[in-house]
Write a protein that holds these residues in place. Sequence first.
Motif, PDB file in Angstrom:
ATOM      1  N   VAL A   1      18.831  16.689 -19.561  1.00 18.48           N
ATOM      2  CA  VAL A   1      17.485  16.121 -19.460  1.00 18.48           C
ATOM      3  C   VAL A   1      16.581  16.702 -20.543  1.00 18.48           C
ATOM      4  CG1 VAL A   1      15.422  15.983 -18.015  1.00 18.48           C
ATOM      5  CG2 VAL A   1      17.664  15.627 -16.993  1.00 18.48           C
ATOM      6  N   ARG A   2      16.686  18.005 -20.767  1.00 16.99           N
ATOM      7  CA  ARG A   2      15.879  18.642 -21.805  1.00 16.99           C
ATOM      8  C   ARG A   2      16.147  18.004 -23.168  1.00 16.99           C
ATOM      9  NH1 ARG A   2      17.324  23.522 -21.039  1.00 16.99           N
ATOM     10  NH2 ARG A   2      15.434  24.457 -20.196  1.00 16.99           N
ATOM     11  N   GLY A   3      17.425  17.840 -23.508  1.00 15.77           N
ATOM     12  CA  GLY A   3      17.773  17.232 -24.787  1.00 15.77           C
ATOM     13  C   GLY A   3      17.284  15.804 -24.909  1.00 15.77           C
TER      14      GLY A   3
ATOM     15  N   PHE B   1      13.457  15.758 -25.565  1.00 15.70           N
ATOM     16  CA  PHE B   1      13.133  16.067 -26.955  1.00 15.70           C
ATOM     17  C   PHE B   1      13.436  14.868 -27.860  1.00 15.70           C
ATOM     18  CE2 PHE B   1      13.889  20.840 -26.071  1.00 15.70           C
ATOM     19  CZ  PHE B   1      12.549  21.015 -25.749  1.00 15.70           C
ATOM     20  N   LYS B   2      14.527  14.170 -27.573  1.00 13.58           N
ATOM     21  CA  LYS B   2      14.863  12.973 -28.357  1.00 13.58           C
ATOM     22  C   LYS B   2      13.802  11.890 -28.150  1.00 13.58           C
ATOM     23  CE  LYS B   2      17.749  12.343 -30.639  1.00 13.58           C
ATOM     24  NZ  LYS B   2      17.861  12.419 -32.116  1.00 13.58           N
ATOM     25  N   ARG B   3      13.292  11.759 -26.942  1.00  9.37           N
ATOM     26  CA  ARG B   3      12.220  10.790 -26.685  1.00  9.37           C
ATOM     27  C   ARG B   3      10.985  11.110 -27.521  1.00  9.37           C
ATOM     28  NH1 ARG B   3      10.298  10.425 -20.925  1.00  9.37           N
ATOM     29  NH2 ARG B   3       9.221   8.580 -21.715  1.00  9.37           N
TER      30      ARG B   3
ATOM     31  N   ASP C   1      22.707  23.301 -13.971  1.00  9.07           N
ATOM     32  CA  ASP C   1      22.267  23.796 -15.284  1.00  9.07           C
ATOM     33  C   ASP C   1      22.624  22.798 -16.386  1.00  9.07           C
ATOM     34  OD1 ASP C   1      21.228  26.074 -14.162  1.00  9.07           O
ATOM     35  OD2 ASP C   1      22.943  27.355 -14.680  1.00  9.07           O
ATOM     36  N   ILE C   2      23.821  22.225 -16.294  1.00  9.09           N
ATOM     37  CA  ILE C   2      24.259  21.247 -17.296  1.00  9.09           C
ATOM     38  C   ILE C   2      23.367  20.009 -17.253  1.00  9.09           C
ATOM     39  CG2 ILE C   2      26.131  19.671 -17.936  1.00  9.09           C
ATOM     40  CD1 ILE C   2      28.081  21.888 -16.965  1.00  9.09           C
ATOM     41  N   MET C   3      23.065  19.532 -16.055  1.00  4.05           N
ATOM     42  CA  MET C   3      22.212  18.346 -15.926  1.00  4.05           C
ATOM     43  C   MET C   3      20.810  18.611 -16.471  1.00  4.05           C
ATOM     44  SD  MET C   3      23.302  16.474 -12.353  1.00  4.05           S
ATOM     45  CE  MET C   3      23.320  17.940 -11.327  1.00  4.05           C
ATOM     46  N   MET C   4      20.269  19.792 -16.175  1.00  2.00           N
ATOM     47  CA  MET C   4      18.937  20.121 -16.680  1.00  2.00           C
ATOM     48  C   MET C   4      18.933  20.219 -18.206  1.00  2.00           C
ATOM     49  SD  MET C   4      17.298  22.803 -13.927  1.00  2.00           S
ATOM     50  CE  MET C   4      15.699  22.714 -14.724  1.00  2.00           C
TER      51      MET C   4
ATOM     52  N   ASP D   1      12.170  16.611 -14.234  1.00  2.00           N
ATOM     53  CA  ASP D   1      12.017  16.916 -15.662  1.00  2.00           C
ATOM     54  C   ASP D   1      11.269  18.226 -15.783  1.00  2.00           C
ATOM     55  OD1 ASP D   1      11.452  17.094 -18.375  1.00  2.00           O
ATOM     56  OD2 ASP D   1       9.825  15.630 -18.285  1.00  2.00           O
ATOM     57  N   ASN D   2      11.962  19.266 -16.205  1.00  2.00           N
ATOM     58  CA  ASN D   2      11.356  20.592 -16.251  1.00  2.00           C
ATOM     59  C   ASN D   2      10.385  20.775 -17.408  1.00  2.00           C
ATOM     60  OD1 ASN D   2      11.262  23.155 -14.878  1.00  2.00           O
ATOM     61  ND2 ASN D   2      12.294  24.070 -16.639  1.00  2.00           N
ATOM     62  N   LEU D   3      10.256  19.775 -18.267  1.00  2.00           N
ATOM     63  CA  LEU D   3       9.359  19.884 -19.422  1.00  2.00           C
ATOM     64  C   LEU D   3       8.013  19.199 -19.212  1.00  2.00           C
ATOM     65  CD1 LEU D   3      11.854  19.234 -22.367  1.00  2.00           C
ATOM     66  CD2 LEU D   3      11.055  21.434 -21.494  1.00  2.00           C
TER      67      LEU D   3
END
Length: 336
Positions: free
Chosen positions: A256-258, A261-263, A250-253, A205-207
């Motif tokens: 995960v980012r989206g 944010f939804k969480r 890139d698509i998978m990351m 999780d890059n965030l």
Amino acid sequence: MTIQVGGQSKRIGLALSGGGFRAAAFHLGVFRKLQEAGLLWKLDLLSCVSGGSIAGAFLASHWGEDDALDKLERYLASTSIAVSSVIGGVLDPFHSRLDKLAASYERDLYGKRALGTLKDGPRLYINATNLGTGNMFFFVTGGNLPAEMGEWQLGAAPAHDFRLSRAVAASSAFPPVFPPLRVDQSEYPAAGVDYVTLSDGGVYDNLGVNPLLRARNALDYVIVSDAGKPFRVDERPTEAGSAVLVAALDIMMEQVRGLQFKRLELNAAKAGGAKPAWFSIDSEEGQAQPGDAVFASSIGTNLKKLARAEIDVLTRHAGALLTHRLHTYMPELLGG
């Protein structure tokens, strides 16, 4: 280190994404704006990934020091470590490229500080990825609580004497440039595991959102500073094998980012959930000057020193986005 809002004590958590030195400079702009608003030294928790770990760990290890941000800026403007670490690791048969990376952090940023020495600062999470279990692996210290390392599946172990430089190296060991950090059972005595191998926290999780949502941290406000690689629509998608792999990652990351944010949105909707705000480096909403988002997003995500113009735009852009989000979603933190 709470802040008073409406006569009540409130706790603020800040997540710092990965993205190499670009991310570290972007987060520096966040630090400067928080300091200007009187909020920086009142943060209760920092959750850091990769380049965010470089900045967050430095802030925590110089907590409350007036010149801490200037020191970090000088480092980002004068140091390149990725190339030297790779070459050094190849030429030196006794130390891996990651050993060289950790040694560079120890020499230039953190000295010989161990996690336990940061006890009096904010709760600091340095997030990596356990390649054996696929879970987020954390190094955590500060908040006047014990220093630990571990994950939910294998459990946690004391980490008072674990070097800060090694924890940050694990968090920023982006593949394939750097091999994973191996932590043996003597340091992490999880039942049934001889050792763990830890890679860049951005793989999971890059965030760095997860620690923000843990009930034990009981945060009232959560802010996410995202300086990761923006996803770009490609009108001429690649057909080459290696490039397809990069595009798939890139698509998978981006997915995960989206989801993270939804969480944050769903958590805020729950009773007692923390109020969230986030911003990404490619956002034009709130940018200080036209073109800042495009320029900032175009800067590479490696570990090479940044030009003065790059640092200026990254810090200005991050500060402007944070200001916009605070005024829009958390005006009470600014006294308005």
